[in-house]
Design a protein around this motif. Structure first.
Motif, PDB file in Angstrom:
ATOM      1  N   MET A   1       0.840  -1.171   0.000  1.00 18.49           N
ATOM      2  CA  MET A   1       0.000   0.000   0.000  1.00 18.49           C
ATOM      3  C   MET A   1       0.893   1.244   0.000  1.00 18.49           C
ATOM      4  O   MET A   1       1.776   1.390   0.822  1.00 18.49           O
ATOM      5  N   GLN A   5      -2.265   5.975  -0.460  1.00 22.19           N
ATOM      6  CA  GLN A   5      -3.391   5.064  -0.227  1.00 22.19           C
ATOM      7  C   GLN A   5      -3.604   4.859   1.270  1.00 22.19           C
ATOM      8  O   GLN A   5      -4.745   4.769   1.732  1.00 22.19           O
ATOM      9  N   ARG A   6      -2.503   4.793   2.014  1.00 27.50           N
ATOM     10  CA  ARG A   6      -2.614   4.628   3.472  1.00 27.50           C
ATOM     11  C   ARG A   6      -3.307   5.834   4.093  1.00 27.50           C
ATOM     12  O   ARG A   6      -4.177   5.695   4.946  1.00 27.50           O
ATOM     13  N   ASP A   8      -5.361   7.907   2.602  1.00 29.38           N
ATOM     14  CA  ASP A   8      -6.759   7.893   2.180  1.00 29.38           C
ATOM     15  C   ASP A   8      -7.554   6.861   2.983  1.00 29.38           C
ATOM     16  O   ASP A   8      -8.671   7.148   3.420  1.00 29.38           O
ATOM     17  N   GLN A   9      -6.978   5.688   3.195  1.00 34.64           N
ATOM     18  CA  GLN A   9      -7.676   4.649   3.966  1.00 34.64           C
ATOM     19  C   GLN A   9      -7.864   5.087   5.421  1.00 34.64           C
ATOM     20  O   GLN A   9      -8.935   4.909   5.996  1.00 34.64           O
ATOM     21  N   ARG A  12     -10.592   7.640   5.542  1.00 35.70           N
ATOM     22  CA  ARG A  12     -11.921   7.024   5.393  1.00 35.70           C
ATOM     23  C   ARG A  12     -12.324   6.259   6.664  1.00 35.70           C
ATOM     24  O   ARG A  12     -13.485   6.290   7.064  1.00 35.70           O
ATOM     25  N   ASP A  13     -11.368   5.585   7.280  1.00 36.37           N
ATOM     26  CA  ASP A  13     -11.668   4.828   8.502  1.00 36.37           C
ATOM     27  C   ASP A  13     -12.052   5.745   9.659  1.00 36.37           C
ATOM     28  O   ASP A  13     -12.984   5.459  10.402  1.00 36.37           O
ATOM     29  N   PRO A  18     -12.831  10.886   2.107  1.00 35.28           N
ATOM     30  CA  PRO A  18     -11.555  10.710   1.406  1.00 35.28           C
ATOM     31  C   PRO A  18     -10.560  11.796   1.806  1.00 35.28           C
ATOM     32  O   PRO A  18     -10.946  12.923   2.127  1.00 35.28           O
ATOM     33  N   TYR A  19      -9.304  11.452   1.781  1.00 37.60           N
ATOM     34  CA  TYR A  19      -8.233  12.370   2.192  1.00 37.60           C
ATOM     35  C   TYR A  19      -8.266  13.659   1.374  1.00 37.60           C
ATOM     36  O   TYR A  19      -8.047  14.740   1.909  1.00 37.60           O
TER      37      TYR A  19
END
Length: 187
Positions: A1, A5-6, A8-9, A12-13, A18-19
């Motif tokens: 990842m 992407q990290r 953004d994840q 989202r979490d 989204p970031y």
């Protein structure tokens, strides 16, 4: 990842957004969480970049807003009035009643002191806004970190429950086998 992407994840979490759609403050909090770095003090709050005149205005505001200034000023006014009233019978008073020169001095002091104090208050308001933003970042980060800890605890609890169920199932199977042996031995 990838790091993007990290981020953004993580965004989202924790924030369900989204970031790319986060505000600058929220992004800074997500960046701090991802870097697992402590939240430092706002650099703008640590640096004293005031000019000589700004420092002078702050000092005037500090003195002008003190009880010592009020007491000293009242003493000066009382002395001025007493001196002029006391010297009137000798025709030596330099500002006889109704103390017009004193009024001029008081008006001048007020005209100069008020804007200086307002300048100082404006700078303090700016500093307070920076403090409030820093507090918001720290509080948001703490809240998000607590949410992450809750998620980790829930995951640990779920893993633990699965392990307990597996052990109970194995124990139940062993007990069933022993009961079956005992029933065969009697039968």
């Amino acid at each position: 990842m990838t790091p993007d992407q990290r981020l953004d994840q993580l965004s989202r979490d924790l924030l369900a957004t989204p970031y790319a759609e986060l505000t600058a403050v929220q992004r800074s909090v997500i960046d701090l969480i991802a870097a697992e770095a402590p939240t430092g003090l706002n650099k703008a709050l640590l640096v004293d970049d005031r000019s000589f005149w700004d420092r002078l205005a702050d000092r005037v505001a500090a003195i002008g807003g003190s009880w010592a200034f009020i007491g000293g000023f009242c003493a000066c006014l009382a002395l001025w009035i007493a001196l002029n009233v006391g010297l009137k019978p000798f025709h030596l008073s330099f500002d006889p009643y109704p103390f017009i020169f004193l009024n001029l001095i008081l008006s001048t002091v007020a005209a100069i002191q008020a804007p200086v104090i307002m300048m100082s208050q404006n700078r303090q308001a700016t500093k307070d806004r920076l403090n409030a933003e820093h507090d918001y970042v720290v509080n948001l980060r703490a809240e998000l970190e607590i949410m992450r800890l809750h998620d980790k605890l829930d995951a640990l609890r779920e893993t633990e429950m699965v392990e307990i169920l597996r052990c109970n199932t194995e124990t139940l199977e062993i007990l069933k086998a022993q009961v079956a042996k005992m029933t065969e031995g009697r039968g």
